[in-house]
Scaffold this motif. Structure first.
Motif, PDB file in Angstrom:
ATOM      1  N   PRO A 142      10.406  27.201  61.875  1.00 42.35           N
ATOM      2  CA  PRO A 142       9.712  26.231  61.017  1.00 42.35           C
ATOM      3  C   PRO A 142       9.774  24.872  61.716  1.00 42.35           C
ATOM      4  N   THR A 143       8.812  24.613  62.575  1.00 45.20           N
ATOM      5  CA  THR A 143       8.984  23.617  63.633  1.00 45.20           C
ATOM      6  C   THR A 143       9.043  22.171  63.148  1.00 45.20           C
ATOM      7  N   ALA A 144       8.535  21.859  61.962  1.00 44.23           N
ATOM      8  CA  ALA A 144       8.693  20.496  61.461  1.00 44.23           C
ATOM      9  C   ALA A 144      10.162  20.133  61.317  1.00 44.23           C
ATOM     10  N   GLY A 145      10.996  21.125  61.039  1.00 46.88           N
ATOM     11  CA  GLY A 145      12.428  20.889  60.888  1.00 46.88           C
ATOM     12  C   GLY A 145      13.145  20.606  62.194  1.00 46.88           C
ATOM     13  N   LEU A 146      12.504  20.851  63.328  1.00 43.00           N
ATOM     14  CA  LEU A 146      13.154  20.628  64.616  1.00 43.00           C
ATOM     15  C   LEU A 146      13.454  19.150  64.867  1.00 43.00           C
ATOM     16  N   ALA A 165       7.273  18.659  51.380  1.00 46.96           N
ATOM     17  CA  ALA A 165       7.674  19.841  52.150  1.00 46.96           C
ATOM     18  C   ALA A 165       7.889  19.458  53.605  1.00 46.96           C
ATOM     19  N   VAL A 166       8.986  19.923  54.170  1.00 49.77           N
ATOM     20  CA  VAL A 166       9.213  19.793  55.606  1.00 49.77           C
ATOM     21  C   VAL A 166       8.684  21.068  56.245  1.00 49.77           C
ATOM     22  N   GLY A 167       7.428  21.021  56.641  1.00 51.35           N
ATOM     23  CA  GLY A 167       6.796  22.166  57.276  1.00 51.35           C
ATOM     24  C   GLY A 167       5.894  22.948  56.345  1.00 51.35           C
ATOM     25  N   THR A 168       4.913  23.600  56.951  1.00 52.59           N
ATOM     26  CA  THR A 168       3.975  24.405  56.179  1.00 52.59           C
ATOM     27  C   THR A 168       4.632  25.643  55.595  1.00 52.59           C
ATOM     28  N   THR A 209       4.705  17.759  59.039  1.00 50.91           N
ATOM     29  CA  THR A 209       4.311  18.927  59.825  1.00 50.91           C
ATOM     30  C   THR A 209       3.932  18.511  61.236  1.00 50.91           C
ATOM     31  N   ASN A 210       4.029  19.448  62.160  1.00 44.32           N
ATOM     32  CA  ASN A 210       3.588  19.206  63.528  1.00 44.32           C
ATOM     33  C   ASN A 210       2.058  19.280  63.607  1.00 44.32           C
ATOM     34  N   PHE A 211       1.526  19.092  64.799  1.00 47.01           N
ATOM     35  CA  PHE A 211       0.075  19.176  65.011  1.00 47.01           C
ATOM     36  C   PHE A 211      -0.296  20.613  65.369  1.00 47.01           C
ATOM     37  N   HIS A 212      -1.356  21.118  64.748  1.00 50.40           N
ATOM     38  CA  HIS A 212      -1.665  22.540  64.792  1.00 50.40           C
ATOM     39  C   HIS A 212      -2.859  22.864  65.687  1.00 50.40           C
ATOM     40  N   LEU A 213      -3.042  24.163  65.913  1.00 53.34           N
ATOM     41  CA  LEU A 213      -4.100  24.644  66.792  1.00 53.34           C
ATOM     42  C   LEU A 213      -5.475  24.475  66.161  1.00 53.34           C
ATOM     43  N   PRO A 214      -6.494  24.295  67.003  1.00 53.56           N
ATOM     44  CA  PRO A 214      -7.864  24.353  66.481  1.00 53.56           C
ATOM     45  C   PRO A 214      -8.140  25.725  65.850  1.00 53.56           C
ATOM     46  N   ARG A 215      -8.945  25.757  64.815  1.00 44.86           N
ATOM     47  CA  ARG A 215      -9.404  26.992  64.176  1.00 44.86           C
ATOM     48  C   ARG A 215      -8.267  27.787  63.527  1.00 44.86           C
ATOM     49  N   SER A 216      -7.112  27.180  63.348  1.00 40.66           N
ATOM     50  CA  SER A 216      -5.961  27.899  62.808  1.00 40.66           C
ATOM     51  C   SER A 216      -5.881  27.762  61.296  1.00 40.66           C
ATOM     52  N   THR A 217      -5.170  28.703  60.659  1.00 40.11           N
ATOM     53  CA  THR A 217      -4.971  28.626  59.219  1.00 40.11           C
ATOM     54  C   THR A 217      -4.166  27.382  58.840  1.00 40.11           C
ATOM     55  N   LEU A 218      -3.327  26.892  59.761  1.00 40.86           N
ATOM     56  CA  LEU A 218      -2.508  25.718  59.451  1.00 40.86           C
ATOM     57  C   LEU A 218      -3.331  24.436  59.512  1.00 40.86           C
ATOM     58  N   LEU A 256       3.324  12.775  59.001  1.00 40.44           N
ATOM     59  CA  LEU A 256       3.679  12.655  57.601  1.00 40.44           C
ATOM     60  C   LEU A 256       2.386  12.479  56.826  1.00 40.44           C
ATOM     61  N   LEU A 257       2.072  13.442  55.983  1.00 41.89           N
ATOM     62  CA  LEU A 257       0.796  13.454  55.258  1.00 41.89           C
ATOM     63  C   LEU A 257       1.059  13.168  53.782  1.00 41.89           C
TER      64      LEU A 257
END
Length: 348
Positions: free
Chosen positions: A184-188, A257-260, A301-310, A345-346
């Protein structure tokens, strides 16, 4: 909605291959206002000043296991990535060269002094393989730690070798319960120092568990968002935690939430009145624009991939136009992307 609506260009050099040190020195892009999308460049050390007394950060305490196994069947290399546990010794997995496997096949994954065999129980129509593992009477976790490999995301693993540093780098400070095959990479980004400063600012912490599966890295192959099938993941939130979260919101605090992964579990546990309940079991919740939020008031949350569910999920929270603006800013300002990258931070 079309999956193409969630596409954007990310230069490959923006993908982080290692985390920064110390962890809380990572950059943090604060995005506020669902329609405005006001942007502020910060670091994680600035987080206490951006939150309010009474806010609650909810972390995921799952711990990544060495979930990648390698073996041979004849002249074929078999690569296994565990992704969902069914029982103590039974796991679903994604498999390289799965076409070479048949139900009943027994594959040796162990090495000298560490016996580990897997029997193919079933192959799904989607290509997953269900294994029954035998570690000669030893706990399966012990065998996995001896012969398995840390399952780094493919966008890192294809660019460098996995090494000893990843065993620590790819675990959060909160990791306590074995079962995830992705962090859960936001927690890193969190350190004891940062938590001390958050506590001094009146921000509290609650903990849930969601065992992240390898399905989080699967590409969305559908043309229409509605046609994508999410993989299920197991999670747990106890009644005492739910009660404290509800009380914090009633007192005016925000649930962030810390992370998706934490977010998806919280949303799975909440009802339409925004009351959070105890939850134990699988969730395959798929959050896309138009979703009606029940549990959370913000997200780290971290920055996510294009076209991803996140990326679809963060667009559901902040609006697609706002997130396109935020990601364009992050790329222009050299933020580091993905699992070992910077965060956001959103606050809608």
């Amino acid at each position: 909605m079309l999956v193409d609506d969630f596409d954007f260009h990310l230069p490959e050099e923006r993908i982080a291959l290692r985390p920064v040190s110390p962890r809380d020195s990572a950059r943090l892009l604060c995005v506020t206002g669902r329609d405005v999308g006001a942007l502020a460049d910060m670091s994680f050390r600035d987080l206490p000043a951006r939150l309010r007394p009474g806010d609650v950060l909810v972390v995921n305490d799952t711990r990544v296991i060495p979930a990648q196994l390698f073996a041979r069947k004849g002249d074929a290399a078999i690569g296994v990535t565990l992704h969902k546990r069914e029982t103590a010794n039974r796991w679903w997995s994604f498999v390289r060269n799965a076409r070479r496997l048949r139900p009943g096949d027994v594959i040796a994954f162990g090495r000298e002094g560490v016996p580990l065999q897997g029997t193919v129980i079933e192959k799904s129509t989607e290509g997953s393989v269900l294994w029954q593992f035998d570690a000669a009477g030893q706990p399966l976790e012990s065998a996995l730690h001896a012969v398995g490999q840390m399952p780094l995301p493919p966008y890192i693993a294809r660019r460098r070798d996995i090494d000893a540093a990843d065993a620590a780098d790819y675990q959060t400070l909160h990791a306590a319960r074995d079962g995830a095959v992705a962090a859960p990479t936001a927690g890193l980004h969190f350190t004891p120092r940062l938590w001390d400063e958050l506590a001094a600012a009146g921000v509290t912490r609650e903990t849930v568990t969601l065992h992240v599966g390898a399905g989080t890295f699967l590409p969305v192959k559908a043309t229409r968002v509605e046609d994508h099938q999410m993989h299920a993941e197991w999670g747990s939130l106890d009644a005492a935690t739910a009660a404290r979260l509800n009380a914090a919101r009633s007192a005016g605090g925000r649930i962030i939430a810390v992370g998706t992964t934490s977010l998806r579990l919280l949303e799975s546990a909440a009802d339409e009145t925004r009351t959070i309940h105890a939850f134990t079991g699988d969730t395959s919740i798929f959050i896309t624009p138009g979703y009606r939020w029940r549990a959370i008031d913000g997200l780290i949350t971290n920055f996510h991939l294009p076209r991803s569910t996140l990326f679809m999920l963060v667009s559901a929270l902040m609006g697609l136009d706002v997130m396109r603006k935020a990601y364009a800013h992050a790329i222009e300002k050299d933020y580091r992307f993905y699992s070992y990258g910077d965060g956001s931070l959103l606050l809608p």
